[in-house]
Write an enzyme that holds these catalytic residues in place. Structure first.
Site, mmCIF file in Angstrom:
data_model
loop_
_atom_site.group_PDB
_atom_site.id
_atom_site.type_symbol
_atom_site.label_atom_id
_atom_site.label_comp_id
_atom_site.label_asym_id
_atom_site.label_seq_id
_atom_site.Cartn_x
_atom_site.Cartn_y
_atom_site.Cartn_z
ATOM 1 N N ASP A 94 1.577 -1.177 11.910
ATOM 2 C CA ASP A 94 0.295 -1.589 11.324
ATOM 3 C C ASP A 94 -0.028 -3.061 11.611
ATOM 4 O O ASP A 94 -1.158 -3.509 11.373
ATOM 5 C CB ASP A 94 0.293 -1.358 9.805
ATOM 6 C CG ASP A 94 0.315 0.127 9.451
ATOM 7 O OD1 ASP A 94 0.011 0.955 10.336
ATOM 8 O OD2 ASP A 94 0.633 0.465 8.304
ATOM 9 N N ARG A 115 -8.401 12.516 12.331
ATOM 10 C CA ARG A 115 -7.004 12.190 12.622
ATOM 11 C C ARG A 115 -6.146 13.457 12.654
ATOM 12 O O ARG A 115 -6.451 14.440 11.968
ATOM 13 C CB ARG A 115 -6.489 11.180 11.593
ATOM 14 C CG ARG A 115 -7.254 9.863 11.727
ATOM 15 C CD ARG A 115 -6.819 8.837 10.733
ATOM 16 N NE ARG A 115 -5.443 8.419 10.935
ATOM 17 C CZ ARG A 115 -4.800 7.588 10.119
ATOM 18 N NH1 ARG A 115 -5.407 7.121 9.054
ATOM 19 N NH2 ARG A 115 -3.570 7.237 10.382
ATOM 20 N N GLY A 139 -4.968 8.271 5.336
ATOM 21 C CA GLY A 139 -4.052 9.227 5.967
ATOM 22 C C GLY A 139 -2.827 9.463 5.099
ATOM 23 O O GLY A 139 -2.324 10.585 5.006
ATOM 24 N N ARG A 193 -6.558 2.267 18.018
ATOM 25 C CA ARG A 193 -6.359 0.807 17.967
ATOM 26 C C ARG A 193 -6.028 0.197 19.323
ATOM 27 O O ARG A 193 -6.202 -1.008 19.498
ATOM 28 C CB ARG A 193 -5.308 0.438 16.912
ATOM 29 C CG ARG A 193 -5.868 0.569 15.502
ATOM 30 C CD ARG A 193 -4.922 0.045 14.433
ATOM 31 N NE ARG A 193 -5.539 0.191 13.113
ATOM 32 C CZ ARG A 193 -4.877 0.328 11.979
ATOM 33 N NH1 ARG A 193 -3.557 0.346 11.984
ATOM 34 N NH2 ARG A 193 -5.531 0.448 10.832
ATOM 35 N N LYS A 206 0.831 -1.210 0.000
ATOM 36 C CA LYS A 206 0.000 0.000 0.000
ATOM 37 C C LYS A 206 0.865 1.260 0.000
ATOM 38 O O LYS A 206 0.635 2.180 -0.789
ATOM 39 C CB LYS A 206 -0.920 -0.040 1.234
ATOM 40 C CG LYS A 206 -1.844 1.167 1.369
ATOM 41 C CD LYS A 206 -3.083 0.824 2.162
ATOM 42 C CE LYS A 206 -2.865 0.895 3.667
ATOM 43 N NZ LYS A 206 -2.770 2.286 4.172
ATOM 44 N N SER A 207 1.856 1.314 0.860
ATOM 45 C CA SER A 207 2.699 2.522 0.944
ATOM 46 C C SER A 207 3.406 2.774 -0.378
ATOM 47 O O SER A 207 3.491 3.914 -0.853
ATOM 48 C CB SER A 207 3.760 2.342 2.036
ATOM 49 O OG SER A 207 3.157 2.252 3.289
HETATM 50 C C1 S3P Z 1 2.356 4.899 6.167
HETATM 51 C C2 S3P Z 1 2.950 5.228 7.351
HETATM 52 C C3 S3P Z 1 2.445 4.793 8.662
HETATM 53 C C4 S3P Z 1 1.450 3.658 8.540
HETATM 54 C C5 S3P Z 1 0.465 3.877 7.440
HETATM 55 C C6 S3P Z 1 1.165 4.043 6.103
HETATM 56 C C7 S3P Z 1 2.954 5.403 4.914
HETATM 57 O O1 S3P Z 1 1.808 5.891 9.294
HETATM 58 O O2 S3P Z 1 0.780 3.457 9.762
HETATM 59 O O3 S3P Z 1 -0.432 2.784 7.353
HETATM 60 O O4 S3P Z 1 2.633 4.860 3.832
HETATM 61 O O5 S3P Z 1 3.774 6.320 4.981
HETATM 62 P P1 S3P Z 1 2.659 7.000 10.127
HETATM 63 O O6 S3P Z 1 3.688 7.497 9.228
HETATM 64 O O7 S3P Z 1 1.687 8.056 10.488
HETATM 65 O O8 S3P Z 1 3.188 6.269 11.310
#
Ligand code: S3P
Length: 429
Positions: free
Chosen positions: A318, A119, A91, A349, A19-20
């Site tokens: 996560d 958030r 987010g 969570r 996903k990232s």
């Molecule tokens: C992500 C970073 C993480 C993670 C999120 C995806 C990203 O959040 O929890 O699911 O793709 O950069 P944080 O950077 O807020 O910890």
């Protein structure tokens, strides 16, 4: 979705793209010159929201299943949106795109669903404002919807109070539009996909990691252009995590998960599973586009409780819902500390994990930065996901070892990151 206990999960599976990394390919491809060709793109709702947002910013994006072509227009090629950008539940979309929008010569607004709009966004509003950005929370509550107007950005050094890849990436992206170097120091290293991928796109980006005090710094200098790339997205270890857990706790199981990204800034779950006594073997390790990948073989194991704390937390943040499920059926006590960030994910969570574990009969105590879990037996019940995809998937794994039936309420929310989640089970029966 109603589930009951089973034994003998066996087979070979793959999980959808990370996903990232999928988010970042589309974002960086949009502001690069030329075409970015993406294979194994994650077709989850979050990443589709990123595609939608860049479409609204005038980028042509062709999607054919999990193959995506982004017709990038260069660093200064985005156009003013005619509507509010809709980030849905994501987010990552909101925080990363804000860094890009802060450097544009037009106004924009970005908003999302109820969870997203509650958030914290001050974590990006404050440092972006220090850089000279014009960004505000429209309702003045520190949350989205956000309004971003043109500003002239200057490079800063930002000492981030949290290890957050979203904050780091937001500022590095804004740094592309600043007048001089921008650097971000975080208390411990969060996922580094932005640093690895922006380098491939031609950015002038550097990272250091001070092993004495754990602090990590990433710095970027403004550059003239980024250049489109061809990227094959590795399987998402956060999605693989559910099948790793299932393979370990469902009796008589042996699961091979092929093509999983095992970037060390993401792979904390593998270390925790090994510490818990899990039988996990990495095969066929290789590097692709700067990202480490392997096939993961998992076999049923007797797990025991562990303490999880400190620098490993950002590398498995996560996965804590599913780690908590493993802990709930392990022998002894598991303590999770230094994970206050859990409170500001898609749900709080700490609360959603503890409430649902309790209703399955587990002895669990929430703490301000984590939880204490005594392993034992679980019983089926109704799981309140509160529309949090990772809670739905983690408790679907719990259901496989619980006595009686378990109902996962609003299980459709898995679409956010893993639409095929329940189908993949079929391949293992
Ligand atoms: C992500 C970073 C993480 C993670 C999120 C995806 C990203 O959040 O929890 O699911 O793709 O950069 P944080 O950077 O807020 O910890």
């Amino acid at each position: 979705m109603e589930l009951c206990s089973i034994t003998g999960l066996k087979g070979k599976i793959t999980v959808p793209g990370d996903k990232s990394i999928s988010h970042r390919c589309v974002m960086f491809g949009s502001i690069a010159q030329g075409i970015t060709e993406i294979h194994n793109f994650l077709e989850g709702a979050d990443c589709l929201a990123t595609i939608r947002c860049f479409g609204t910013l005038g980028i042509e994006i062709e999607k054919n299943g999990s193959t995506v072509l982004v017709h990038g227009k260069g660093l200064h090629g985005l156009s003013a949106p005619s509507e509010i950008l809709d980030a849905g539940n994501s987010g990552t979309t909101t925080r990363l795109i804000s860094g890009i929008l802060a450097g544009q010569p037009f106004d924009s607004k970005i908003s999302g669903d109820r969870s997203l709009n509650s958030r914290p966004m001050n974590r990006i509003i404050e440092p972006l404002t220090q850089m000279g950005a014009n960004i505000s929370s429209i309702l003045r509550n520190g949350c989205a919807p956000l309004y971003i107007a043109p500003g002239s950005l200057h490079g800063i050094h930002y000492d981030s109070p949290v290890a957050s890849a979203q904050v780091k990436s937001c500022l590095l992206l804004a740094g592309l539009y600043a007048d001089q170097e921008t650097s971000v120091t975080e208390p411990s290293l969060s996922r580094n996909h932005t640093e690895l991928m922006l380098k491939e796109f031609g950015a002038d980006i550097r990272s250091t990691h001070d092993l004495d005090n754990s602090k990590a710094t990433a710095s970027i200098s403004p550059c003239k252009e980024l250049y489109g790339q061809k990227i094959t997205v590795p399987g998402d270890i956060s999605s693989a995590a559910y099948f790793i857990a299932a393979g370990l706790i469902v009796p008589d199981s042996e699961i091979m998960i092929e093509n999983v990204g095992i970037n060390p800034t993401r792979a904390g779950i593998l270390k925790v599973c090994e510490d818990m006594g899990g039988d996990i073997t990495l095969l066929n390790e290789r590097v692709q586009g700067g990202e480490k990948i392997a096939d993961i073989l998992v076999r049923t194991s007797r797990l025991h409780g562990v303490t999880i704390q400190g620098d490993i937390i950002p590398t498995l943040i996560d996965e804590i819902p599913v780690i908590a499920v493993m802990a709930a059926v392990a022998e002894g006590t598991t303590v999770i500390k230094d994970a206050a960030e859990l409170k500001v994910k898609e749900t709080d969570r700490i609360e959603t994990i503890c409430d649902n574990l309790k209703s399955m009969g587990c002895n669990v105590t929430p703490t301000p930065d984590g939880m204490i879990i005594s392993g034992g037996k679980l019983r089926g019940t109704s799981i309140h996901t509160l529309l949090d995809h990772r809670i739905a998937m983690a408790f679907s794994i719990a259901a496989l070892v619980a006595e009686g039936n378990t109902k996962i309420l609003d299980s459709k929310c898995v679409d956010v990151s893993y639409p095929e989640f329940y189908d993949t089970f079929e391949d293992l029966l």
